[in-house]
Design a protein around this motif. Sequence first.
Motif, mmCIF file in Angstrom:
data_model
loop_
_atom_site.group_PDB
_atom_site.id
_atom_site.type_symbol
_atom_site.label_atom_id
_atom_site.label_comp_id
_atom_site.label_asym_id
_atom_site.label_seq_id
_atom_site.Cartn_x
_atom_site.Cartn_y
_atom_site.Cartn_z
ATOM 1 N N GLU A 1 -20.834 52.731 12.395
ATOM 2 C CA GLU A 1 -20.296 53.607 11.306
ATOM 3 C C GLU A 1 -18.874 53.786 11.615
ATOM 4 N N ALA A 2 -18.435 53.824 12.894
ATOM 5 C CA ALA A 2 -16.762 53.738 13.266
ATOM 6 C C ALA A 2 -16.088 52.545 12.806
ATOM 7 N N VAL A 3 -16.780 51.498 12.818
ATOM 8 C CA VAL A 3 -16.100 50.187 12.301
ATOM 9 C C VAL A 3 -15.945 50.235 10.878
ATOM 10 N N LEU A 4 -17.072 50.640 10.135
ATOM 11 C CA LEU A 4 -17.075 50.501 8.719
ATOM 12 C C LEU A 4 -16.137 51.609 8.017
ATOM 13 N N SER A 5 -16.040 52.814 8.990
ATOM 14 C CA SER A 5 -15.122 53.740 8.413
ATOM 15 C C SER A 5 -13.639 53.402 8.278
ATOM 16 N N LYS A 6 -13.476 52.647 9.382
ATOM 17 C CA LYS A 6 -11.955 52.031 9.222
ATOM 18 C C LYS A 6 -11.538 51.538 7.933
ATOM 19 N N LEU A 7 -12.615 50.707 7.272
ATOM 20 C CA LEU A 7 -12.325 49.918 6.061
ATOM 21 C C LEU A 7 -12.826 50.604 4.882
ATOM 22 N N SER A 8 -13.722 51.714 4.720
ATOM 23 C CA SER A 8 -14.432 52.002 3.740
ATOM 24 C C SER A 8 -14.651 53.744 3.422
ATOM 25 N N LYS A 9 -14.529 54.413 2.293
ATOM 26 C CA LYS A 9 -14.722 55.711 2.326
ATOM 27 C C LYS A 9 -16.262 55.628 1.640
ATOM 28 N N GLY B 1 -19.858 50.348 -4.109
ATOM 29 C CA GLY B 1 -18.826 50.515 -2.885
ATOM 30 C C GLY B 1 -17.861 49.644 -2.980
ATOM 31 N N GLU B 2 -17.057 50.067 -1.970
ATOM 32 C CA GLU B 2 -15.760 49.292 -1.529
ATOM 33 C C GLU B 2 -15.486 49.045 0.097
ATOM 34 N N VAL B 3 -15.194 47.742 0.459
ATOM 35 C CA VAL B 3 -14.776 47.607 1.744
ATOM 36 C C VAL B 3 -13.303 46.895 1.692
ATOM 37 N N ASP B 4 -12.491 47.896 2.161
ATOM 38 C CA ASP B 4 -11.165 47.227 2.070
ATOM 39 C C ASP B 4 -10.834 46.442 0.948
ATOM 40 N N GLY B 5 -11.027 47.027 -0.223
ATOM 41 C CA GLY B 5 -10.669 46.139 -1.422
ATOM 42 C C GLY B 5 -11.710 45.387 -2.130
ATOM 43 N N ILE B 6 -12.840 44.905 -1.265
ATOM 44 C CA ILE B 6 -13.950 44.048 -1.647
ATOM 45 C C ILE B 6 -15.190 45.007 -2.282
ATOM 46 N N GLN B 7 -15.520 44.722 -3.641
ATOM 47 C CA GLN B 7 -16.605 45.468 -4.065
ATOM 48 C C GLN B 7 -17.868 44.895 -3.505
ATOM 49 N N ALA B 8 -18.636 45.993 -3.251
ATOM 50 C CA ALA B 8 -19.791 45.732 -2.407
ATOM 51 C C ALA B 8 -20.837 46.795 -2.602
ATOM 52 N N LEU B 9 -22.215 46.377 -2.579
ATOM 53 C CA LEU B 9 -23.372 47.325 -2.324
ATOM 54 C C LEU B 9 -23.505 47.465 -0.815
ATOM 55 N N VAL B 10 -23.292 48.919 -0.344
ATOM 56 C CA VAL B 10 -23.296 49.143 0.998
ATOM 57 C C VAL B 10 -24.502 50.066 1.379
ATOM 58 N N GLU C 1 -31.355 49.797 15.293
ATOM 59 C CA GLU C 1 -30.106 50.605 15.590
ATOM 60 C C GLU C 1 -29.634 51.174 14.087
ATOM 61 N N ASP C 2 -28.995 51.836 14.273
ATOM 62 C CA ASP C 2 -28.246 52.662 13.027
ATOM 63 C C ASP C 2 -27.198 51.430 12.673
ATOM 64 N N GLY C 3 -27.064 51.327 11.303
ATOM 65 C CA GLY C 3 -26.091 50.152 10.710
ATOM 66 C C GLY C 3 -26.284 49.989 9.307
ATOM 67 N N LEU D 1 -14.218 43.041 8.723
ATOM 68 C CA LEU D 1 -15.050 43.577 9.565
ATOM 69 C C LEU D 1 -14.923 43.313 11.004
ATOM 70 N N LEU D 2 -14.832 41.847 11.579
ATOM 71 C CA LEU D 2 -14.256 41.634 12.906
ATOM 72 C C LEU D 2 -13.148 42.228 13.439
ATOM 73 N N ALA D 3 -12.091 41.960 12.404
ATOM 74 C CA ALA D 3 -11.019 42.693 12.957
ATOM 75 C C ALA D 3 -11.033 44.109 13.205
ATOM 76 N N ALA D 4 -11.828 44.900 12.223
ATOM 77 C CA ALA D 4 -11.646 46.208 12.456
ATOM 78 C C ALA D 4 -12.607 46.570 13.512
ATOM 79 N N GLY D 5 -13.517 45.754 13.946
ATOM 80 C CA GLY D 5 -14.231 46.400 14.991
ATOM 81 C C GLY D 5 -13.931 45.837 16.501
ATOM 82 N N LYS D 6 -12.834 45.125 16.403
ATOM 83 C CA LYS D 6 -12.540 44.414 17.876
ATOM 84 C C LYS D 6 -12.462 45.369 19.002
ATOM 85 N N ASP D 7 -11.672 46.569 18.809
ATOM 86 C CA ASP D 7 -11.680 47.435 19.634
ATOM 87 C C ASP D 7 -13.044 48.496 19.957
ATOM 88 N N GLU D 8 -13.927 48.179 19.305
ATOM 89 C CA GLU D 8 -15.383 48.845 19.331
ATOM 90 C C GLU D 8 -16.161 48.224 19.970
#
Length: 359
Positions: A152-160, A173-182, A190-192, A209-216
């Motif tokens: 959730e911490a990773v996805l929150s960086k890219l999506s509301k 849904g939308e993930v950093d401008g990409i239309q998606a079903l989330v 696990e949660d996810g 997603l990989l870039a947003a999650g690098k620090d996580e």
Amino acid sequence: MERKTPLYDCHVAAGGKIVPFAGWLLPVQYSGVVAEHMAVRTACGLFDVSHMGELVLRGKDALANLNRLLTNDYTDLQTGYARYSLMCYESGGVVDDLIVYKCSDEAYLIVVNAANCEKDAQWISEHLSGECTMENISDSVAQVALQGPKAEAVLSKLSKTIPAGNYTFIAQGEVDGIQALVSRTGYTGEDGFEIYCAAADAPALWEKLLAAGKDEGLIPCGLGARDTLRLEAGMPLYGHELSAEINPYEAVLGIFVKMDKPDFIGKAALEQARPVSRRKVGLKVTRRGIIREHCDVYAGEEKVGFVSSGTHCPYLGYAVGMAMVPVEYKEPGTKLLVDVRGRKVECEVIKTPFYKRAQ
């Protein structure tokens, strides 16, 4: 000839070890199964699951057809929610296990196992009635799974647009401008999230997603870790714990069979299927050794069953398996032996799931 998912070039570029699986070329691992498994348990991992099948039922009789086709009851399912079910033959054996997403009163997304997609599509289309159509949209859809305590911490960086509850989803849904079903679902214990997008958008979604999650601590993961994670979490896999020869009660999935609803395919056979004479159990290896699928299970000198799945669980630190045995051997603490290439490995029946995340 095996097919490539929209993310094939991403896997090759990242050094994924590609293997054939269910008619597809997919990465079995990147950095190693153990490292990927542990990342999902402690941080997060990203999986390509674009090989899964997506079918859409539409029409005013879509709900009636779902309830006729599937063992679970979808009458009270609300829009924006998902529900697991089994789909059975008249014999009570399992065609497949799947998840249904309610997009509207007249539109349902059904996600099925990759190896069963064509079979499932044919089975469903042959059993439709009334005003209802089925469309196989699998080729136009890509799916990635973001799994782990930091998902959730990773996805929150890219999506509301983040679904709040387990087995809920946001269709638009939308993930950093990409239309998606989330969707807040997964196959790891696990949660996810499982994120569905247009096939053409998949590489960009993957990289974002990989870039947003690098620090996580997010890393790409392959089929190997997906299997060890689902087994550690005690989740069934079609062709192993489920098949045309194994009914839902034997697989200990009776909670998903709603016998109080009107007729559904397989109901008559399942009414006669209890009490079962055999059932799935969890096994823990108590000495050295790793048990694998197809290994025979013994009680003393008598062969009594077979292992459906088995592996060493990296997070738990010991080997486990699931097996089909007569009901008299189902109780936790029961001692059994598994024949691994001529050597009898000592095991003990234990409760499943082997691993359950802290809530």
